[in-house]
Structures are given as C-alpha cells and as structure tokens.
Design a protein around this motif. Structure first.
Motif, PDB file in Angstrom:
ATOM      1  N   VAL A 289      30.189  44.592  47.930  1.00 22.08           N
ATOM      2  CA  VAL A 289      31.266  44.994  48.508  1.00 22.08           C
ATOM      3  C   VAL A 289      31.518  43.623  49.221  1.00 22.08           C
ATOM      4  O   VAL A 289      30.939  42.836  50.180  1.00 22.08           O
ATOM      5  N   HIS A 290      33.146  42.816  48.874  1.00 26.54           N
ATOM      6  CA  HIS A 290      33.213  41.885  49.357  1.00 26.54           C
ATOM      7  C   HIS A 290      34.673  41.679  50.051  1.00 26.54           C
ATOM      8  O   HIS A 290      35.655  42.466  50.266  1.00 26.54           O
ATOM      9  N   GLY A 291      34.364  41.117  51.317  1.00 25.08           N
ATOM     10  CA  GLY A 291      35.266  40.425  52.550  1.00 25.08           C
ATOM     11  C   GLY A 291      36.326  39.365  52.541  1.00 25.08           C
ATOM     12  O   GLY A 291      35.312  38.567  52.695  1.00 25.08           O
ATOM     13  N   ARG A 292      37.350  39.485  53.082  1.00 23.50           N
ATOM     14  CA  ARG A 292      37.663  38.432  53.398  1.00 23.50           C
ATOM     15  C   ARG A 292      38.374  38.129  53.760  1.00 23.50           C
ATOM     16  O   ARG A 292      39.002  38.902  54.985  1.00 23.50           O
ATOM     17  N   LEU A 293      38.895  36.627  55.567  1.00 25.29           N
ATOM     18  CA  LEU A 293      39.301  36.398  56.439  1.00 25.29           C
ATOM     19  C   LEU A 293      40.699  36.298  55.429  1.00 25.29           C
ATOM     20  O   LEU A 293      41.329  35.602  54.574  1.00 25.29           O
ATOM     21  N   VAL A 294      41.718  36.654  55.653  1.00 23.58           N
ATOM     22  CA  VAL A 294      42.826  36.958  55.422  1.00 23.58           C
ATOM     23  C   VAL A 294      44.245  35.279  56.364  1.00 23.58           C
ATOM     24  O   VAL A 294      45.280  35.232  55.703  1.00 23.58           O
ATOM     25  N   ALA A 295      43.860  36.339  57.301  1.00 20.37           N
ATOM     26  CA  ALA A 295      44.911  35.560  58.762  1.00 20.37           C
ATOM     27  C   ALA A 295      44.187  35.526  59.649  1.00 20.37           C
ATOM     28  O   ALA A 295      43.674  36.718  60.541  1.00 20.37           O
ATOM     29  N   VAL A 296      44.632  34.979  60.902  1.00 13.80           N
ATOM     30  CA  VAL A 296      44.718  35.096  62.363  1.00 13.80           C
ATOM     31  C   VAL A 296      45.789  34.887  63.043  1.00 13.80           C
ATOM     32  O   VAL A 296      46.621  33.575  62.849  1.00 13.80           O
ATOM     33  N   ASP A 297      45.990  35.271  64.190  1.00 11.38           N
ATOM     34  CA  ASP A 297      47.332  35.755  65.254  1.00 11.38           C
ATOM     35  C   ASP A 297      47.061  36.168  66.197  1.00 11.38           C
ATOM     36  O   ASP A 297      46.857  37.057  66.520  1.00 11.38           O
ATOM     37  N   GLY A 298      46.934  34.827  67.362  1.00 14.49           N
ATOM     38  CA  GLY A 298      46.199  35.073  68.241  1.00 14.49           C
ATOM     39  C   GLY A 298      45.322  35.765  68.746  1.00 14.49           C
ATOM     40  O   GLY A 298      43.799  35.260  66.960  1.00 14.49           O
ATOM     41  N   ARG A 299      44.451  37.583  68.650  1.00 12.02           N
ATOM     42  CA  ARG A 299      43.720  37.576  68.588  1.00 12.02           C
ATOM     43  C   ARG A 299      43.864  38.997  67.850  1.00 12.02           C
ATOM     44  O   ARG A 299      43.306  39.523  66.674  1.00 12.02           O
ATOM     45  N   LYS A 300      44.711  38.954  66.527  1.00 10.91           N
ATOM     46  CA  LYS A 300      45.080  39.751  65.864  1.00 10.91           C
ATOM     47  C   LYS A 300      44.005  38.812  64.151  1.00 10.91           C
ATOM     48  O   LYS A 300      44.291  37.914  64.068  1.00 10.91           O
ATOM     49  N   TYR A 301      42.894  39.568  64.152  1.00 10.68           N
ATOM     50  CA  TYR A 301      42.320  38.676  62.580  1.00 10.68           C
ATOM     51  C   TYR A 301      43.026  40.000  61.017  1.00 10.68           C
ATOM     52  O   TYR A 301      42.168  41.264  61.569  1.00 10.68           O
ATOM     53  N   THR A 302      43.311  39.680  60.829  1.00 10.42           N
ATOM     54  CA  THR A 302      44.112  40.185  59.351  1.00 10.42           C
ATOM     55  C   THR A 302      42.493  39.949  58.309  1.00 10.42           C
ATOM     56  O   THR A 302      42.140  39.022  58.000  1.00 10.42           O
ATOM     57  N   THR A 303      41.836  41.293  58.013  1.00  6.18           N
ATOM     58  CA  THR A 303      41.133  40.531  56.924  1.00  6.18           C
ATOM     59  C   THR A 303      40.948  42.003  55.472  1.00  6.18           C
ATOM     60  O   THR A 303      42.117  42.606  55.257  1.00  6.18           O
ATOM     61  N   GLU A 304      40.800  41.273  54.387  1.00  6.83           N
ATOM     62  CA  GLU A 304      40.578  42.676  52.992  1.00  6.83           C
ATOM     63  C   GLU A 304      39.039  42.059  52.370  1.00  6.83           C
ATOM     64  O   GLU A 304      38.860  41.621  52.508  1.00  6.83           O
ATOM     65  N   VAL A 305      39.467  44.411  51.747  1.00  3.14           N
ATOM     66  CA  VAL A 305      38.275  44.291  51.426  1.00  3.14           C
ATOM     67  C   VAL A 305      38.088  44.743  50.244  1.00  3.14           C
ATOM     68  O   VAL A 305      39.252  45.573  49.778  1.00  3.14           O
ATOM     69  N   ALA A 306      36.831  44.703  48.952  1.00  3.97           N
ATOM     70  CA  ALA A 306      37.362  45.583  47.894  1.00  3.97           C
ATOM     71  C   ALA A 306      36.115  45.580  47.686  1.00  3.97           C
ATOM     72  O   ALA A 306      34.564  44.766  47.955  1.00  3.97           O
ATOM     73  N   MET A 307      35.486  47.171  46.766  1.00  3.96           N
ATOM     74  CA  MET A 307      34.022  47.304  46.992  1.00  3.96           C
ATOM     75  C   MET A 307      34.324  47.806  45.211  1.00  3.96           C
ATOM     76  O   MET A 307      35.118  48.728  44.824  1.00  3.96           O
ATOM     77  N   LEU A 308      33.019  46.720  44.687  1.00  2.00           N
ATOM     78  CA  LEU A 308      33.556  47.189  43.211  1.00  2.00           C
ATOM     79  C   LEU A 308      31.619  47.311  43.002  1.00  2.00           C
ATOM     80  O   LEU A 308      30.204  47.681  43.063  1.00  2.00           O
ATOM     81  N   ALA A 309      32.285  48.200  41.291  1.00  3.42           N
ATOM     82  CA  ALA A 309      30.656  48.831  40.769  1.00  3.42           C
ATOM     83  C   ALA A 309      29.987  47.359  39.877  1.00  3.42           C
ATOM     84  O   ALA A 309      31.120  46.810  40.237  1.00  3.42           O
ATOM     85  N   PRO A 310      28.699  48.317  39.661  1.00  2.00           N
ATOM     86  CA  PRO A 310      28.161  47.562  38.494  1.00  2.00           C
ATOM     87  C   PRO A 310      28.636  46.548  37.490  1.00  2.00           C
ATOM     88  O   PRO A 310      28.513  45.609  37.366  1.00  2.00           O
ATOM     89  N   ASP A 311      30.128  46.609  37.036  1.00  2.00           N
ATOM     90  CA  ASP A 311      30.469  46.743  35.933  1.00  2.00           C
ATOM     91  C   ASP A 311      31.239  45.488  36.499  1.00  2.00           C
ATOM     92  O   ASP A 311      32.541  45.357  35.444  1.00  2.00           O
ATOM     93  N   GLY A 312      31.560  45.706  37.552  1.00  2.00           N
ATOM     94  CA  GLY A 312      32.898  45.173  38.117  1.00  2.00           C
ATOM     95  C   GLY A 312      34.133  45.768  38.463  1.00  2.00           C
ATOM     96  O   GLY A 312      35.139  44.841  39.015  1.00  2.00           O
ATOM     97  N   THR A 313      34.215  46.854  38.061  1.00  2.00           N
ATOM     98  CA  THR A 313      35.392  47.330  38.495  1.00  2.00           C
ATOM     99  C   THR A 313      35.769  47.756  39.784  1.00  2.00           C
ATOM    100  O   THR A 313      34.407  48.277  40.647  1.00  2.00           O
ATOM    101  N   THR A 314      36.707  47.519  40.233  1.00  2.00           N
ATOM    102  CA  THR A 314      37.674  48.043  41.850  1.00  2.00           C
ATOM    103  C   THR A 314      37.459  49.971  42.214  1.00  2.00           C
ATOM    104  O   THR A 314      38.147  50.118  41.284  1.00  2.00           O
ATOM    105  N   VAL A 315      36.440  49.791  43.285  1.00  2.00           N
ATOM    106  CA  VAL A 315      36.842  51.303  42.244  1.00  2.00           C
ATOM    107  C   VAL A 315      37.192  51.839  44.230  1.00  2.00           C
ATOM    108  O   VAL A 315      37.086  53.007  44.788  1.00  2.00           O
ATOM    109  N   GLY A 316      37.441  50.765  45.640  1.00  2.00           N
ATOM    110  CA  GLY A 316      38.127  50.942  46.495  1.00  2.00           C
ATOM    111  C   GLY A 316      38.379  49.713  47.072  1.00  2.00           C
ATOM    112  O   GLY A 316      38.415  48.512  46.461  1.00  2.00           O
TER     113      GLY A 316
END
Length: 100
Positions: free
Chosen positions: A59-86
């Motif tokens: 599961v890989h997450g990253r910070l996308v943006a910060v706006d005051g107290r709001k922190y927007t993130t994105e995350v993806a879950m990858l199968a062993p073969d690299g396929t995104t499952v969520g």
C-alpha cells in the motif's frame, strides 16, 4: 505499508478499503510541519478487484496538497504483480489533541 489477510479467496471490498485507510493518514504526516493529530474528513475510493487473501499486498500513500488544516492524500493497494487492486483519495483534518 504491507497488507496481508490470512485465508483463501478474494478479499471483500470493505477489507480492501480498510487497508487503504491508515496508510492514507500516514501520508498526511509527511507534510513539512504536520499537526500532532488528524481526523479523517472524507475518503472516496474504488476497489478494482483481485485482492487475494494469503497474499502480501503493498500500500503506497502520498501527500498531494495542504490547505490550512486540510491534508489531501492519495493511496493505492498493489498486488504482488503490481496490479492496482484498490485506490482512494482522502482529506485529513489536522487537530490539536490537547484541545479535546
């Protein structure tokens, strides 16, 4: 993060979503000056399918943006073969735990 659920068969959608939750919050802590605490504001995502029990996913997450107290993130879950499952996008709200 690593995500593995013991058992056999495909994981239900709710369990894939659960695996996306905390890593998306951890990504918010990567801000330059993160607050002491966070609460989840919103999270929207999609289960793409194919997450298998008994298999270690990444599961890989990253910070996308910060706006005051709001922190927007994105995350993806990858199968062993690299396929995104969520994947998901979340907004975390920075809080001061001493105020509560």
């Amino acid at each position: 993060a690593r995500f593995r659920v013991d058992g056999e068969g495909l994981l239900p959608d709710w369990l894939v979503c659960a695996g996306l939750d905390c890593p998306s919050g951890f990504a918010a802590t990567l801000a330059e000056h993160p607050p002491e605490g966070f609460v989840l504001g919103t999270m929207s995502g999609q289960v793409h399918g194919g997450a298998e029990a008994g298999v270690e996913h990444q599961v890989h997450g990253r910070l996308v943006a910060v706006d005051g107290r709001k922190y927007t993130t994105e995350v993806a879950m990858l199968a062993p073969d690299g396929t995104t499952v969520g994947s998901a996008r979340a907004v975390w709200i920075g809080i001061d735990p001493g105020r509560f």
